[in-house]
Enzyme design. Sequence first.
Site, PDB file in Angstrom:
ATOM      1  N   ASP A   1     -19.350  19.941  -4.809  1.00  0.00           N
ATOM      2  CA  ASP A   1     -19.721  19.672  -3.480  1.00  0.00           C
ATOM      3  C   ASP A   1     -18.520  19.165  -2.508  1.00  0.00           C
ATOM      4  OD1 ASP A   1     -21.395  18.658  -0.922  1.00  0.00           O
ATOM      5  OD2 ASP A   1     -22.949  19.139  -2.318  1.00  0.00           O
TER       6      ASP A   1
ATOM      7  N   HIS B   1     -21.590  14.566   2.832  1.00  0.00           N
ATOM      8  CA  HIS B   1     -22.461  15.501   2.266  1.00  0.00           C
ATOM      9  C   HIS B   1     -22.902  15.224   0.819  1.00  0.00           C
ATOM     10  CE1 HIS B   1     -24.190  19.439   0.690  1.00  0.00           C
ATOM     11  NE2 HIS B   1     -24.833  19.126   1.769  1.00  0.00           N
TER      12      HIS B   1
ATOM     13  N   SER C   1     -30.063  21.299   1.007  1.00  0.00           N
ATOM     14  CA  SER C   1     -29.140  20.380   0.214  1.00  0.00           C
ATOM     15  C   SER C   1     -29.886  19.381  -0.204  1.00  0.00           C
ATOM     16  CB  SER C   1     -28.055  19.946   1.082  1.00  0.00           C
ATOM     17  OG  SER C   1     -27.033  20.981   1.127  1.00  0.00           O
TER      18      SER C   1
END
Length: 580
Positions: free
Chosen positions: A226, A259, A434
């Site tokens: 990621d 994120h 996600s």
Amino acid sequence: MKDQTVMLDVVPELSTATLEGSTLTLRGRGWGDQPKDAVVEVNGQRLSPELKGGVLTVTVSAPATGSSMATDLYGVLTVRLLVGERASEPVTIRKEAVTVSGTIKRPVGAALNGQSQPTSPVPVRPTAVLIVPKGASVPAAGLTTTRSLLGHQVATYTDVEAATNALNALAQQGIPAEYDQPILVQDTQRISAQAATGVQWHWPRLGVTDAWTRTKGKGITVAVVDTGVALNHPDLKANLLPGRDFVENDREPQDVSGHGTHVAGLIAANGQVQGAAPEAKLLPVRVIGSQGGTVSDLVRGLLWAAGLDSEEPNPTPAQIINLSLGTPGYSELLAQAVERVMDAGVIVVAASGNDGGLPYAPANIPGVISVTSVSGPVTTYQPGYANRGPGTRIAAYGGDLNADQDSNKERDGILSTDLDAGGKPAYALRQGTSMASPQVAGIAALLLAQGTPSRTVKAVLESHATDLGVPGMDLTTGWGLVNASATQNDPQTYVVALNAAGQIITYSRSTGAQFALGSLPPAAPVQILAGTDTDGDGRIGEAGELLSAPVTLNTARGQTGRADLQLEPADGKGALLLPR
């Protein structure tokens, strides 16, 4: 007394939604006399309505399925009305063409495995980097560097124009080169939150809190490929293993966007918030930086995370890799990398995407556990952002920051670890596939920790999912909502519907001796049969397994057919491969 102006925050409300032919009629309130800001959302498709006599109408067309299923408009339609930033609660319309129900005698079952259906092609975005097959002569004009990756050459050019010229030159020679496509993270919105007051409402609804009485994932390693992870976050650092940064090419995969930190927390946070497997280890792999990332970066990260990088061995390879990222275009290099990783026994879980279209790569690659989103916490529905369609395997909670179903004054996003605006450890609500994908990855870690063989984890997750919408496997939520109560020893029996060409239209798991199949084409012959897959290879009715004789039905729209099926030992001649 002075005049005072009161600003009203009006939330649209649907009282009824009816579908006659292709015309959808909505009644309710909250859109005023001029619905110029109103949008009707039908199964993620956004349409502009017309206002007639206080009633909204819109024409709905059937989506192409990419399979042998009929394209008539039937099945389960989820309808919402959006006015500005406000959305109504969803209304469900069931418009079945044909439903078939019945019984199965002597049900025996096993786990599911098989092949996915192809997705529609998406235009490729040009970049200044090409991926060229090994052994091909790379055009020199504008070329700056080349490197080898998984039997391919990664060629970097001075600009997009030079790369495009090189691509065209290779195409003239019949050499299948491709652009090194950008990859995107799969969330859509973020709201800062305090962990002390936030609620992780999704865990009880997935059976995770009950699963913690059996295991919390100790001994399992999950890679988060990621944007990196906040290496000093108090809820994560005890579970972090030494990782790798393929953006800065160092050993410090520090997150700068939040994120990857949010994703990691949903897998194995163990502090103010909890992940699905709070005692599992996290392997942070950074492939997306402030300037984005590419397929070649992702491939390098995948191979390293799985312990398949011969030039730079990974001392702690992962058993599970989570990919809350993707690209809308097809990449042969990415497909080969994912297949190699899965061939090594590593479980790959990927988010389907957030543009309301078909699943992105790598989620659409056969064998990957492709995860779409639903939301709650009161009524389960699929938000419009969630990609779905051929290849969708399972659903988890991705949240909806535009809703507050339980009226607790907190948006229905997914709470996890994150970074604040200054880059310091924090917490936030996010929404997107996600957020759904790491929930499945964490639950997969719980299964491995209980002794479930890695080769059967995908089948166990799918066979124990809570069925949503149309009965059986569907293109909207796959097998349904992931369920952490899954165990490895709960076989299933499958009921299959075939069209006149012998293609599988849909199939369903039986409930005990009962079954139901929905969304079958009307006024067309359909064969219904049942079978078992005792060896877990994705084929029902092989020699030594069980298979029923087919029952042929030709039922009118809106009616319910019935088929009573008798299982008998099979000789293997009528075996069927279930779609993945």
